[in-house]
Design a protein around this motif. Structure first.
Motif: not given
Length: 426
Positions: A19-22, A177-178, A209-211
Protein backbone atom coordinates in the motif's frame (compact mmCIF):
# COMPACT_ATOMS: atom_id res chain seq x y z
CA UNK A 1 -21.42 -10.98 1.60
CA UNK A 2 -18.39 -9.95 3.64
CA UNK A 3 -16.17 -12.77 2.41
CA UNK A 4 -13.94 -12.82 5.50
CA UNK A 5 -10.62 -14.49 4.80
CA UNK A 6 -8.28 -13.83 7.73
CA UNK A 7 -4.63 -13.34 6.87
CA UNK A 8 -1.47 -13.78 8.85
CA UNK A 9 0.47 -10.91 10.40
CA UNK A 10 3.23 -11.45 7.86
CA UNK A 11 0.74 -11.19 5.03
CA UNK A 12 -0.71 -8.06 6.58
CA UNK A 13 2.75 -6.47 6.74
CA UNK A 14 3.40 -7.31 3.10
CA UNK A 15 0.07 -5.75 2.14
CA UNK A 16 0.86 -2.65 4.17
CA UNK A 17 4.19 -2.32 2.39
CA UNK A 18 2.44 -2.74 -0.95
CA UNK A 19 0.00 0.00 0.00
CA UNK A 20 2.86 2.36 0.79
CA UNK A 21 4.48 1.57 -2.53
CA UNK A 22 1.14 2.23 -4.20
CA UNK A 23 1.37 5.90 -3.21
CA UNK A 24 3.50 6.47 -6.29
CA UNK A 25 0.88 4.72 -8.41
CA UNK A 26 -1.79 7.07 -7.10
CA UNK A 27 0.23 10.00 -8.42
CA UNK A 28 -0.46 8.88 -11.98
CA UNK A 29 -3.21 6.26 -11.70
CA UNK A 30 -6.98 5.99 -11.57
CA UNK A 31 -7.32 7.72 -8.25
CA UNK A 32 -5.10 10.74 -8.89
CA UNK A 33 -8.12 12.96 -9.40
CA UNK A 34 -8.66 16.17 -7.41
CA UNK A 35 -11.82 16.71 -5.40
CA UNK A 36 -13.15 19.25 -7.90
CA UNK A 37 -15.65 18.32 -10.60
CA UNK A 38 -14.55 15.75 -13.16
CA UNK A 39 -15.14 15.61 -16.88
CA UNK A 40 -16.93 12.73 -18.60
CA UNK A 41 -14.52 9.87 -19.25
CA UNK A 42 -14.45 8.98 -22.94
CA UNK A 43 -11.42 6.67 -23.12
CA UNK A 44 -12.73 3.44 -21.61
CA UNK A 45 -10.06 1.06 -20.30
CA UNK A 46 -11.17 -2.50 -19.58
CA UNK A 47 -7.74 -3.96 -18.85
CA UNK A 48 -6.79 -7.65 -19.08
CA UNK A 49 -9.45 -9.26 -16.85
CA UNK A 50 -12.25 -9.69 -19.44
CA UNK A 51 -9.80 -11.35 -21.83
CA UNK A 52 -8.55 -13.58 -19.04
CA UNK A 53 -12.13 -14.67 -18.40
CA UNK A 54 -12.64 -15.42 -22.10
CA UNK A 55 -9.52 -17.57 -22.02
CA UNK A 56 -10.96 -19.46 -19.04
CA UNK A 57 -14.24 -20.28 -20.81
CA UNK A 58 -15.18 -23.74 -22.03
CA UNK A 59 -14.66 -24.12 -25.77
CA UNK A 60 -17.65 -23.20 -27.89
CA UNK A 61 -19.35 -20.58 -30.06
CA UNK A 62 -19.68 -17.99 -27.28
CA UNK A 63 -15.99 -18.18 -26.43
CA UNK A 64 -15.09 -17.85 -30.11
CA UNK A 65 -17.38 -14.83 -30.49
CA UNK A 66 -16.05 -13.02 -27.44
CA UNK A 67 -12.45 -13.80 -28.41
CA UNK A 68 -12.98 -11.74 -31.57
CA UNK A 69 -14.10 -8.67 -29.61
CA UNK A 70 -11.28 -6.13 -29.69
CA UNK A 71 -12.89 -2.74 -29.03
CA UNK A 72 -12.77 0.24 -28.93
CA UNK A 73 -15.07 0.14 -25.91
CA UNK A 74 -17.63 2.68 -24.71
CA UNK A 75 -19.58 3.15 -21.49
CA UNK A 76 -22.76 1.05 -21.26
CA UNK A 77 -25.84 1.37 -19.05
CA UNK A 78 -25.95 -2.45 -18.99
CA UNK A 79 -22.76 -2.23 -16.91
CA UNK A 80 -23.70 -1.23 -13.36
CA UNK A 81 -20.95 -0.55 -10.84
CA UNK A 82 -21.77 -2.46 -7.65
CA UNK A 83 -20.50 -0.24 -4.80
CA UNK A 84 -17.91 1.19 -7.22
CA UNK A 85 -15.18 -1.31 -8.11
CA UNK A 86 -14.74 -3.30 -4.86
CA UNK A 87 -12.87 -6.22 -6.35
CA UNK A 88 -9.83 -3.95 -5.89
CA UNK A 89 -10.94 -0.58 -4.47
CA UNK A 90 -12.58 0.03 -1.09
CA UNK A 91 -16.31 0.12 -1.72
CA UNK A 92 -18.30 3.34 -1.92
CA UNK A 93 -15.24 5.54 -2.22
CA UNK A 94 -14.53 8.34 -4.63
CA UNK A 95 -11.62 6.37 -6.06
CA UNK A 96 -13.74 3.26 -6.56
CA UNK A 97 -16.41 5.25 -8.39
CA UNK A 98 -13.86 6.83 -10.72
CA UNK A 99 -12.31 3.42 -11.40
CA UNK A 100 -15.76 2.11 -12.32
CA UNK A 101 -16.32 5.03 -14.66
CA UNK A 102 -12.97 4.40 -16.36
CA UNK A 103 -14.06 0.79 -16.89
CA UNK A 104 -17.19 1.91 -18.71
CA UNK A 105 -19.92 1.55 -16.09
CA UNK A 106 -22.86 3.61 -17.30
CA UNK A 107 -24.58 3.45 -13.91
CA UNK A 108 -22.88 3.88 -10.52
CA UNK A 109 -24.35 2.68 -7.21
CA UNK A 110 -24.42 4.42 -3.84
CA UNK A 111 -25.95 2.48 -0.95
CA UNK A 112 -27.52 5.21 1.16
CA UNK A 113 -27.43 5.28 4.96
CA UNK A 114 -27.91 8.14 7.44
CA UNK A 115 -25.70 9.62 10.14
CA UNK A 116 -26.55 10.70 13.68
CA UNK A 117 -27.18 14.23 12.40
CA UNK A 118 -29.38 12.82 9.62
CA UNK A 119 -27.03 13.39 6.71
CA UNK A 120 -26.94 10.79 3.94
CA UNK A 121 -23.74 8.88 3.18
CA UNK A 122 -22.67 6.01 0.94
CA UNK A 123 -22.24 2.74 2.87
CA UNK A 124 -23.34 -0.77 1.97
CA UNK A 125 -25.05 -1.18 5.33
CA UNK A 126 -25.95 1.24 8.06
CA UNK A 127 -23.87 -0.79 10.52
CA UNK A 128 -20.75 -1.87 8.62
CA UNK A 129 -18.19 0.72 9.70
CA UNK A 130 -16.37 -1.90 11.80
CA UNK A 131 -15.61 -3.96 8.66
CA UNK A 132 -15.23 -1.19 6.05
CA UNK A 133 -13.32 1.56 7.90
CA UNK A 134 -10.60 2.08 10.50
CA UNK A 135 -13.08 3.08 13.24
CA UNK A 136 -11.89 0.40 15.67
CA UNK A 137 -8.39 1.90 15.52
CA UNK A 138 -9.81 5.29 16.49
CA UNK A 139 -10.56 5.12 20.24
CA UNK A 140 -12.51 8.37 20.36
CA UNK A 141 -14.88 7.13 17.62
CA UNK A 142 -14.85 3.44 18.52
CA UNK A 143 -16.26 4.48 21.90
CA UNK A 144 -19.38 5.68 20.07
CA UNK A 145 -20.05 2.33 18.35
CA UNK A 146 -23.34 0.59 19.10
CA UNK A 147 -21.29 -2.41 20.18
CA UNK A 148 -17.60 -2.25 20.97
CA UNK A 149 -15.09 -4.86 19.89
CA UNK A 150 -15.46 -8.27 21.53
CA UNK A 151 -12.58 -10.73 21.00
CA UNK A 152 -13.05 -14.29 19.88
CA UNK A 153 -13.24 -16.98 22.54
CA UNK A 154 -11.99 -20.32 21.18
CA UNK A 155 -13.19 -22.16 24.29
CA UNK A 156 -16.83 -21.23 23.78
CA UNK A 157 -16.71 -20.88 19.98
CA UNK A 158 -17.63 -17.21 20.19
CA UNK A 159 -16.51 -15.21 17.15
CA UNK A 160 -14.96 -11.77 17.35
CA UNK A 161 -17.52 -9.04 16.76
CA UNK A 162 -18.32 -5.33 16.78
CA UNK A 163 -21.14 -3.11 15.54
CA UNK A 164 -20.41 0.42 14.38
CA UNK A 165 -23.14 2.33 12.53
CA UNK A 166 -23.28 5.50 10.47
CA UNK A 167 -26.03 6.59 12.87
CA UNK A 168 -23.49 6.43 15.72
CA UNK A 169 -21.51 9.30 14.15
CA UNK A 170 -22.06 12.77 12.78
CA UNK A 171 -21.23 13.49 9.15
CA UNK A 172 -18.03 15.24 10.20
CA UNK A 173 -16.97 12.22 12.24
CA UNK A 174 -17.84 9.88 9.39
CA UNK A 175 -15.72 11.93 6.98
CA UNK A 176 -12.72 11.61 9.30
CA UNK A 177 -12.66 7.81 8.94
CA UNK A 178 -10.39 6.00 6.50
CA UNK A 179 -12.00 3.29 4.38
CA UNK A 180 -10.61 -0.22 4.01
CA UNK A 181 -11.58 -3.30 2.05
CA UNK A 182 -14.69 -4.93 3.50
CA UNK A 183 -13.72 -7.85 5.70
CA UNK A 184 -13.04 -9.00 9.24
CA UNK A 185 -11.24 -11.78 11.08
CA UNK A 186 -13.74 -13.75 13.21
CA UNK A 187 -10.91 -15.40 15.15
CA UNK A 188 -9.34 -12.11 16.22
CA UNK A 189 -8.09 -11.52 19.74
CA UNK A 190 -7.56 -7.77 19.18
CA UNK A 191 -9.29 -5.01 17.27
CA UNK A 192 -6.26 -4.74 14.97
CA UNK A 193 -6.51 -8.42 14.09
CA UNK A 194 -10.26 -8.09 13.59
CA UNK A 195 -9.81 -5.36 10.98
CA UNK A 196 -7.28 -7.50 9.08
CA UNK A 197 -9.64 -9.69 7.08
CA UNK A 198 -9.36 -8.81 3.39
CA UNK A 199 -10.28 -11.87 1.29
CA UNK A 200 -7.33 -13.31 -0.59
CA UNK A 201 -8.96 -12.66 -3.98
CA UNK A 202 -9.23 -8.91 -3.30
CA UNK A 203 -6.34 -6.52 -2.63
CA UNK A 204 -5.30 -3.79 -0.21
CA UNK A 205 -3.19 -2.10 -2.87
CA UNK A 206 -5.50 0.92 -3.27
CA UNK A 207 -6.55 1.45 0.35
CA UNK A 208 -3.92 4.00 1.26
CA UNK A 209 -5.63 7.10 -0.14
CA UNK A 210 -9.27 6.10 -0.63
CA UNK A 211 -11.93 8.64 0.34
CA UNK A 212 -15.36 8.19 1.93
CA UNK A 213 -18.22 10.15 0.38
CA UNK A 214 -21.58 11.57 1.35
CA UNK A 215 -24.60 11.02 -0.88
CA UNK A 216 -24.31 14.63 -2.07
CA UNK A 217 -20.63 14.07 -2.93
CA UNK A 218 -21.61 11.01 -4.95
CA UNK A 219 -24.33 12.91 -6.83
CA UNK A 220 -21.92 15.72 -7.72
CA UNK A 221 -19.24 13.28 -8.91
CA UNK A 222 -21.49 11.02 -10.99
CA UNK A 223 -23.27 14.03 -12.50
CA UNK A 224 -19.93 15.55 -13.53
CA UNK A 225 -18.93 12.25 -15.11
CA UNK A 226 -22.10 12.28 -17.22
CA UNK A 227 -23.30 8.91 -15.87
CA UNK A 228 -26.49 7.58 -14.30
CA UNK A 229 -27.29 6.96 -10.65
CA UNK A 230 -28.63 3.99 -8.74
CA UNK A 231 -28.96 4.86 -5.04
CA UNK A 232 -30.15 2.13 -2.72
CA UNK A 233 -32.07 3.21 0.38
CA UNK A 234 -30.62 0.83 2.94
CA UNK A 235 -32.99 -0.81 5.39
CA UNK A 236 -32.33 0.87 8.76
CA UNK A 237 -30.68 -1.20 11.47
CA UNK A 238 -31.91 1.13 14.20
CA UNK A 239 -35.45 1.67 15.40
CA UNK A 240 -37.49 4.03 13.26
CA UNK A 241 -38.52 6.77 13.75
CA UNK A 242 -34.86 7.46 14.55
CA UNK A 243 -34.54 9.40 17.79
CA UNK A 244 -38.31 9.71 17.82
CA UNK A 245 -38.88 11.96 14.82
CA UNK A 246 -36.99 10.80 11.69
CA UNK A 247 -39.40 8.44 9.95
CA UNK A 248 -38.84 5.99 7.12
CA UNK A 249 -40.76 8.31 4.81
CA UNK A 250 -38.54 11.24 5.80
CA UNK A 251 -35.53 9.10 4.95
CA UNK A 252 -36.95 7.95 1.59
CA UNK A 253 -37.96 11.50 0.68
CA UNK A 254 -34.63 13.02 1.72
CA UNK A 255 -32.79 10.75 -0.70
CA UNK A 256 -34.95 11.90 -3.62
CA UNK A 257 -34.80 15.53 -2.53
CA UNK A 258 -31.01 15.53 -2.89
CA UNK A 259 -31.34 14.66 -6.59
CA UNK A 260 -33.95 17.36 -7.07
CA UNK A 261 -31.74 19.93 -5.34
CA UNK A 262 -28.85 18.96 -7.64
CA UNK A 263 -31.02 19.36 -10.75
CA UNK A 264 -30.70 15.70 -11.77
CA UNK A 265 -33.14 14.42 -14.39
CA UNK A 266 -35.34 11.72 -12.75
CA UNK A 267 -34.80 9.56 -15.84
CA UNK A 268 -31.13 9.26 -14.84
CA UNK A 269 -31.95 7.88 -11.38
CA UNK A 270 -32.77 4.26 -10.56
CA UNK A 271 -33.75 4.44 -6.88
CA UNK A 272 -33.60 1.02 -5.20
CA UNK A 273 -34.83 -0.63 -2.03
CA UNK A 274 -35.32 -4.10 -0.57
CA UNK A 275 -38.44 -2.67 1.09
CA UNK A 276 -41.39 -2.76 -1.30
CA UNK A 277 -42.96 -0.04 0.86
CA UNK A 278 -40.19 2.38 -0.17
CA UNK A 279 -40.79 1.72 -3.87
CA UNK A 280 -44.54 2.22 -3.42
CA UNK A 281 -43.86 5.45 -1.52
CA UNK A 282 -41.78 6.81 -4.41
CA UNK A 283 -44.44 5.78 -6.91
CA UNK A 284 -47.00 7.82 -4.98
CA UNK A 285 -44.98 10.77 -3.66
CA UNK A 286 -42.38 11.14 -6.43
CA UNK A 287 -43.83 9.48 -9.55
CA UNK A 288 -41.13 10.84 -11.87
CA UNK A 289 -38.53 8.97 -9.81
CA UNK A 290 -40.81 6.09 -8.88
CA UNK A 291 -41.43 5.26 -12.55
CA UNK A 292 -38.07 3.46 -12.72
CA UNK A 293 -37.57 2.62 -9.08
CA UNK A 294 -36.06 -0.83 -8.52
CA UNK A 295 -37.49 -3.40 -6.13
CA UNK A 296 -34.57 -5.44 -4.87
CA UNK A 297 -35.78 -8.97 -4.25
CA UNK A 298 -34.22 -10.41 -1.11
CA UNK A 299 -37.12 -12.70 -0.22
CA UNK A 300 -34.87 -15.75 -0.35
CA UNK A 301 -33.43 -14.60 2.99
CA UNK A 302 -36.78 -13.78 4.59
CA UNK A 303 -37.23 -17.20 6.18
CA UNK A 304 -40.70 -17.47 4.66
CA UNK A 305 -40.12 -20.47 2.40
CA UNK A 306 -39.25 -18.61 -0.80
CA UNK A 307 -38.29 -20.92 -3.69
CA UNK A 308 -37.35 -19.40 -7.05
CA UNK A 309 -38.76 -22.46 -8.83
CA UNK A 310 -42.13 -22.46 -7.00
CA UNK A 311 -44.40 -19.51 -7.88
CA UNK A 312 -46.75 -20.30 -4.99
CA UNK A 313 -44.00 -19.16 -2.59
CA UNK A 314 -43.69 -15.70 -4.17
CA UNK A 315 -45.63 -13.21 -2.10
CA UNK A 316 -46.52 -10.94 -3.79
CA UNK A 317 -46.58 -12.66 -7.17
CA UNK A 318 -44.97 -11.22 -10.29
CA UNK A 319 -48.32 -9.97 -11.58
CA UNK A 320 -49.20 -8.48 -8.19
CA UNK A 321 -45.94 -6.54 -8.23
CA UNK A 322 -46.70 -5.23 -11.70
CA UNK A 323 -50.23 -4.31 -10.65
CA UNK A 324 -48.81 -2.26 -7.78
CA UNK A 325 -46.83 -0.22 -10.30
CA UNK A 326 -43.41 -1.87 -9.95
CA UNK A 327 -41.55 -1.67 -13.25
CA UNK A 328 -38.12 -3.12 -12.42
CA UNK A 329 -37.30 -6.16 -10.30
CA UNK A 330 -33.75 -6.95 -9.17
CA UNK A 331 -33.03 -10.41 -7.75
CA UNK A 332 -29.62 -11.97 -7.06
CA UNK A 333 -28.02 -13.80 -9.98
CA UNK A 334 -28.97 -17.29 -8.84
CA UNK A 335 -32.73 -16.63 -8.77
CA UNK A 336 -32.85 -16.03 -12.51
CA UNK A 337 -31.18 -19.25 -13.59
CA UNK A 338 -31.11 -22.99 -13.12
CA UNK A 339 -29.42 -25.80 -15.04
CA UNK A 340 -30.57 -28.45 -17.48
CA UNK A 341 -28.59 -31.00 -19.50
CA UNK A 342 -25.34 -29.52 -18.21
CA UNK A 343 -26.17 -25.96 -19.25
CA UNK A 344 -27.26 -22.75 -17.52
CA UNK A 345 -30.87 -21.93 -18.45
CA UNK A 346 -33.53 -19.41 -17.33
CA UNK A 347 -35.48 -20.24 -14.19
CA UNK A 348 -39.25 -20.22 -13.79
CA UNK A 349 -38.76 -17.01 -11.77
CA UNK A 350 -37.20 -15.32 -14.80
CA UNK A 351 -39.87 -16.58 -17.15
CA UNK A 352 -42.72 -15.40 -14.91
CA UNK A 353 -41.14 -11.98 -14.45
CA UNK A 354 -41.00 -11.58 -18.22
CA UNK A 355 -44.64 -12.63 -18.54
CA UNK A 356 -45.57 -9.87 -16.09
CA UNK A 357 -43.52 -7.44 -18.22
CA UNK A 358 -41.18 -6.61 -15.36
CA UNK A 359 -37.78 -5.24 -16.32
CA UNK A 360 -34.96 -7.23 -14.72
CA UNK A 361 -31.62 -6.20 -13.25
CA UNK A 362 -29.41 -8.68 -11.38
CA UNK A 363 -26.61 -8.63 -8.78
CA UNK A 364 -23.70 -9.13 -8.35
CA UNK A 365 -21.15 -10.55 -10.77
CA UNK A 366 -17.61 -11.08 -9.44
CA UNK A 367 -18.74 -10.71 -5.85
CA UNK A 368 -18.01 -14.14 -4.42
CA UNK A 369 -14.49 -14.92 -5.60
CA UNK A 370 -13.22 -17.72 -7.87
CA UNK A 371 -15.81 -20.14 -9.27
CA UNK A 372 -13.73 -23.32 -9.20
CA UNK A 373 -15.37 -24.27 -5.89
CA UNK A 374 -18.93 -23.47 -6.96
CA UNK A 375 -19.14 -19.70 -6.66
CA UNK A 376 -20.92 -19.37 -3.32
CA UNK A 377 -24.25 -17.62 -2.73
CA UNK A 378 -24.56 -15.89 -6.10
CA UNK A 379 -24.20 -19.10 -8.12
CA UNK A 380 -25.97 -21.61 -5.88
CA UNK A 381 -28.61 -22.61 -8.44
CA UNK A 382 -26.03 -23.52 -11.10
CA UNK A 383 -23.25 -24.92 -8.91
CA UNK A 384 -23.26 -28.37 -10.62
CA UNK A 385 -22.42 -26.83 -14.02
CA UNK A 386 -19.74 -24.27 -13.14
CA UNK A 387 -16.09 -24.99 -12.39
CA UNK A 388 -14.05 -22.03 -13.68
CA UNK A 389 -14.04 -18.22 -13.71
CA UNK A 390 -14.92 -18.15 -17.40
CA UNK A 391 -18.38 -19.46 -16.47
CA UNK A 392 -19.17 -15.91 -15.34
CA UNK A 393 -19.39 -14.92 -19.00
CA UNK A 394 -21.56 -17.93 -19.81
CA UNK A 395 -23.96 -16.91 -17.05
CA UNK A 396 -23.88 -13.31 -18.23
CA UNK A 397 -24.79 -14.44 -21.73
CA UNK A 398 -27.85 -16.34 -20.48
CA UNK A 399 -28.94 -13.33 -18.43
CA UNK A 400 -28.61 -10.99 -21.41
CA UNK A 401 -29.71 -13.05 -24.40
CA UNK A 402 -32.08 -15.65 -22.98
CA UNK A 403 -33.62 -13.64 -20.15
CA UNK A 404 -33.20 -10.09 -21.42
CA UNK A 405 -31.97 -8.35 -18.28
CA UNK A 406 -31.46 -4.61 -18.76
CA UNK A 407 -28.40 -4.42 -16.53
CA UNK A 408 -26.05 -6.40 -14.31
CA UNK A 409 -24.22 -5.22 -11.21
CA UNK A 410 -20.56 -6.17 -11.06
CA UNK A 411 -17.75 -5.69 -8.56
CA UNK A 412 -15.45 -5.18 -11.58
CA UNK A 413 -17.44 -3.30 -14.25
CA UNK A 414 -14.90 -3.90 -17.00
CA UNK A 415 -16.36 -7.39 -17.39
CA UNK A 416 -19.94 -6.25 -17.98
CA UNK A 417 -18.71 -3.35 -20.12
CA UNK A 418 -16.75 -5.78 -22.29
CA UNK A 419 -19.70 -8.11 -22.76
CA UNK A 420 -22.16 -5.27 -23.47
CA UNK A 421 -19.86 -3.81 -26.14
CA UNK A 422 -19.24 -7.20 -27.75
CA UNK A 423 -22.99 -7.89 -27.91
CA UNK A 424 -23.90 -4.31 -28.90
CA UNK A 425 -26.10 -3.72 -25.85
CA UNK A 426 -27.03 -0.30 -24.52
Amino acid sequence: MTGSDPVTTATALRRFAAALCATALFAVGLTSVPAAAQNPITDIEIGPRPFYLVGEMKDGALKDQLAQCKGPFTAKNFSIAHRGAPLQFPEHTREGYIAAARMGAGVIECDVAFTKDRELVCRHAQCDLHTTTDILARPELAAKCSQGFTPADPASGRKASAKCCTSDLTLAEFRSLRPKMDGSNPRAATAEEYMDGTPSWRTDLYVNRATLVSHKDYIALVKSLGLKFTPELKTPEVAMPFEGSYTQEHYAQQMIDEYKAAGVDPRDVYAQSFRLEDVLYWLKAEPAFGAQAVYLDGRDESGEGFDNMKPETWKPSMQELADKGVKILAPPLWMLVTHKDGKIVPSIYAEEAKKAKLGLISWSLERSGPLNTGGGYYYQSVKPVIDRDGDMLSLLDVLARDIGVIGVFSDWPATTTFYANCMKLN
